[in-house]
Design a protein around this motif. Sequence first.
Motif, mmCIF file in Angstrom:
data_model
loop_
_atom_site.group_PDB
_atom_site.id
_atom_site.type_symbol
_atom_site.label_atom_id
_atom_site.label_comp_id
_atom_site.label_asym_id
_atom_site.label_seq_id
_atom_site.Cartn_x
_atom_site.Cartn_y
_atom_site.Cartn_z
ATOM 1 N N LEU A 47 0.854 -1.148 0.011
ATOM 2 C CA LEU A 47 0.079 0.087 0.025
ATOM 3 C C LEU A 47 0.845 1.228 0.012
ATOM 4 O O LEU A 47 0.461 2.244 -0.772
ATOM 5 C CB LEU A 47 -0.783 -0.082 1.192
ATOM 6 C CG LEU A 47 -1.861 1.308 1.398
ATOM 7 C CD1 LEU A 47 -2.683 1.627 0.234
ATOM 8 C CD2 LEU A 47 -2.481 1.181 2.872
ATOM 9 N N ASN A 48 2.148 1.360 0.604
ATOM 10 C CA ASN A 48 2.980 2.388 0.658
ATOM 11 C C ASN A 48 3.514 2.637 -0.708
ATOM 12 O O ASN A 48 3.462 3.654 -1.070
ATOM 13 C CB ASN A 48 4.164 2.141 1.778
ATOM 14 C CG ASN A 48 3.489 2.250 3.229
ATOM 15 O OD1 ASN A 48 2.589 2.717 3.420
ATOM 16 N ND2 ASN A 48 4.426 1.573 4.044
ATOM 17 N N ALA A 53 2.995 6.209 -5.827
ATOM 18 C CA ALA A 53 2.454 6.547 -7.245
ATOM 19 C C ALA A 53 1.204 7.227 -7.389
ATOM 20 O O ALA A 53 1.057 7.980 -8.023
ATOM 21 C CB ALA A 53 2.378 4.987 -7.716
ATOM 22 N N LYS A 54 0.348 7.188 -6.323
ATOM 23 C CA LYS A 54 -0.999 8.105 -6.363
ATOM 24 C C LYS A 54 -0.499 9.353 -6.338
ATOM 25 O O LYS A 54 -1.199 10.191 -6.841
ATOM 26 C CB LYS A 54 -1.931 7.405 -5.304
ATOM 27 C CG LYS A 54 -3.152 8.308 -5.274
ATOM 28 C CD LYS A 54 -4.225 7.633 -4.255
ATOM 29 C CE LYS A 54 -5.480 8.399 -4.294
ATOM 30 N NZ LYS A 54 -6.542 7.841 -3.398
ATOM 31 N N GLY A 78 7.949 -5.182 -1.405
ATOM 32 C CA GLY A 78 6.382 -4.926 -1.582
ATOM 33 C C GLY A 78 6.395 -3.496 -1.916
ATOM 34 O O GLY A 78 5.155 -3.269 -2.624
ATOM 35 N N ARG A 79 7.010 -2.466 -1.699
ATOM 36 C CA ARG A 79 6.582 -1.027 -1.886
ATOM 37 C C ARG A 79 6.692 -1.082 -3.585
ATOM 38 O O ARG A 79 6.294 -0.140 -4.374
ATOM 39 C CB ARG A 79 7.554 -0.036 -1.319
ATOM 40 C CG ARG A 79 7.284 0.020 0.372
ATOM 41 C CD ARG A 79 8.053 1.159 0.722
ATOM 42 N NE ARG A 79 9.518 0.949 0.929
ATOM 43 C CZ ARG A 79 10.098 0.367 1.809
ATOM 44 N NH1 ARG A 79 9.478 -0.299 3.101
ATOM 45 N NH2 ARG A 79 11.414 0.263 1.752
ATOM 46 N N THR A 80 7.998 -1.765 -3.944
ATOM 47 C CA THR A 80 8.179 -1.710 -5.340
ATOM 48 C C THR A 80 7.114 -2.164 -6.305
ATOM 49 O O THR A 80 6.749 -1.639 -7.323
ATOM 50 C CB THR A 80 9.657 -2.256 -5.663
ATOM 51 O OG1 THR A 80 10.760 -1.586 -4.936
ATOM 52 C CG2 THR A 80 9.859 -2.258 -7.141
ATOM 53 N N LEU A 181 8.163 12.209 2.563
ATOM 54 C CA LEU A 181 8.533 10.681 2.727
ATOM 55 C C LEU A 181 6.880 10.257 3.154
ATOM 56 O O LEU A 181 6.280 10.666 3.788
ATOM 57 C CB LEU A 181 9.377 10.828 4.176
ATOM 58 C CG LEU A 181 10.806 11.289 4.118
ATOM 59 C CD1 LEU A 181 11.260 10.957 5.772
ATOM 60 C CD2 LEU A 181 11.457 10.417 3.175
ATOM 61 N N ILE A 182 7.135 8.943 2.748
ATOM 62 C CA ILE A 182 6.117 7.828 3.064
ATOM 63 C C ILE A 182 6.697 7.291 4.348
ATOM 64 O O ILE A 182 7.734 6.833 4.619
ATOM 65 C CB ILE A 182 6.060 6.681 2.300
ATOM 66 C CG1 ILE A 182 5.590 6.927 0.874
ATOM 67 C CG2 ILE A 182 4.851 5.672 2.785
ATOM 68 C CD1 ILE A 182 4.307 8.042 0.847
#
Length: 229
Positions: A47-48, A53-54, A78-80, A181-182
Amino acid sequence: NVAHGLIIPVASEKDIAYLRQIDIQVPVITIYNNTRKYYSVDVDNYLNGQTAAKIFETLGRKRVALVNNIYMSNGSKGRTRGFRDYCIDHGMEIVSETTQRPDTIHKKSNAMDNYMKGKTLTWKMLDAGIIPDGIFAQDDDSTRGVIHALRARNISVPEDVAVIGYGYNSKENAEEKRLTLIGYPMEELTEQTWLLMHRILAGEEEKPRRILCESPVYYGRSCPKPHDS
């Protein structure tokens, strides 16, 4: 098994593989990685990646790039994956995805390694004639390297290229407002871990489960906040 409970902070992939092979007789909580066997307190890295991307999509930044970690952990993978999937689903183009491998598999990266990696990979991308609208970097140190590399080539941040990183938002960074930052929600992860262990030892938890903490977005000068966020 000599303690009443065991907490493993920032468990690595090797830790997780080992824990899956053994049978510990006391409650175990891993932080920031999920064994699927013991309790865990974690974030949704997929989700991060989608969140980053969003943000770019909302800002109209449709040509984007990824700067990955030297060590692709499960979290960064996972982020990628989340970032890629969102881009594919929303008609965005990933114009570059760079990863630098370490000299040896035993070498551990530090803040300066990651900073230099961010600079080196960004220069490599620019030397190939690629200038994206936005760059998502996998840690805060490499994000700083990305920004400095862009500015060294007279590319304005965020006017020409918006940059988003992933990492812990320290008090110093919050005051300087340098990075978007996320966020790695360290305080909430810590609090939820202690609360969970308290419930386990009090007999209020029946079986291992995973608790997910939300990762906040900290907006700094490297990427503006979309108007509809």
